[in-house]
Enzyme design. Sequence first.
Site, short mmCIF file in Angstrom:
data_model
loop_
_atom_site.label_atom_id
_atom_site.label_comp_id
_atom_site.label_asym_id
_atom_site.label_seq_id
_atom_site.Cartn_x
_atom_site.Cartn_y
_atom_site.Cartn_z
N GLU A 163 4.39 8.55 5.03
CA GLU A 163 5.67 7.88 4.80
C GLU A 163 6.89 8.80 4.88
OE1 GLU A 163 5.73 5.31 1.42
OE2 GLU A 163 4.11 4.07 2.20
N GLU A 357 -2.65 2.38 3.88
CA GLU A 357 -2.48 1.99 2.47
C GLU A 357 -2.12 0.52 2.41
OE1 GLU A 357 0.44 4.05 0.09
OE2 GLU A 357 -0.22 5.98 0.88
#
Length: 453
Positions: A163, A357
């Site tokens: 991220e 995720e």
Amino acid sequence: MSFKKDFMWGAATASYQVEGAAKEDGRGLSVWDVFCEKQGKIKDKSNGDIACDQYHRYEEDIELMAKMGLKAYRFSLSWSRILPEGTGKVNEKGIEYYSNLIDCLLAHGIEPFVTLYHWDLPYTLHKRGGWLNEESPEWFAEYAKIAAEYFSDRVKYFFTFNEPQCFVGLGYLSDIHAPGINGPDRDAFTAAHHVLKAHGKAVQVLREYGKQPLKIGFAPAGKYTYPKTAAPKDVEAAKKMMFDNIALEDWVWSVAWWSDPIFLGKYPEAVCEKYKDILPAFTQEDMDLIHQPIDFVGQNIYDGRMVACGDDGEPYFVPDYIGAPYTTINSPVTPEILYWMPKFLYERYGKPVIITESGMANVDIVSADGQVHDGSRIAYLESYLQNLCKAADEVPIDGYFLWSLLDNFEWAHGYQGRFGLIYVDFRTQKRIPKDSAKWYQTVIATNGGCLHR
Ligand code: NOJ
């Protein structure tokens, strides 16, 4: 509807969120250690000093993973545990820890998926400018080389960054995350470009020093959309909103700004035009470096917003219905996103998709029977996975990593957003597999078959 035979059913964590042992065995400080000391940054004034103590309890955790039947575990290396100063001298104790962790996973038949960077930059490197320093891609390459040398004999799957949207967006553009810089777009663009170059260099280094052919990806976030209906005009509207409009309005949180250069070799033109006065110079050499071939499209996917095509032909966000569900850290519950995003990603980038995720923060309470009956998490996961299964019939999807294995340190939220399949009593470090862990065990054992009812 089905998942492929060797589908990777996994769970994920990250070093600072679970390891603890922050001051042990020569680990250097990371930006998160320092950030947590700042007044008012972490909701419950906590930090990752002890977290889930996985550093000392990894064997117990791996036993629990094996019981659940997990095929893969995605975890991150702490850069400052391996290189306490960020570069230079390697900390043998750090290497030993990850080596033992990897061996133990393999002994239990669990495939290790290693993320090199899940936000915990060594503090010494931050003092030298962090990702704003043009040397940062070199620092990262040095670290990636060490990871390749020590672990790639046993680890086949590597992710470079987790991220980047988040650690640049919340760490360099607003001070919600470490390193806590509330800077201008100009600097954030520079940091972002260095991160992308660091990604490219790490891919090269991993390929060069890997002791076996490696599978490499990255695990970005983003603001996602899905169409109100399957009508082509709504589908096109959702794609336009996600890849064009969001990139223009909120470049740092977009998929396109980060993934286009990696997969397509160029930044989105309209965004470059909008910010032309403040962008760093991008050379062709930089773009070639960033555009290293990688093996799959990883994506962390929690939620998205519904989009439709307006009468004027332009996309618009469809407002929430009254009472629409939100998780305890305020994410909307939008299971359709696990159907549409893999399709959009595959169509644009052409690589097999891995959901790196996905999961739900919940208020989990130990019941009088000593168990944790997290029925709402099961409902959440079931609806998301049903959608993923539908997508798996249409595009290649190689795996899914549930966030998270354990309740853990949820960054600025502290320990209040519980995401785990396994409950952690942070007073005693006692682990209790929740009902969702038992449910996930059945999902894995039936390769998703139990999702159809
Ligand atoms: C994304 C991040 O990678 C992870 O660290 C975080 O805990 C989860 N989302 C949940 O917010």
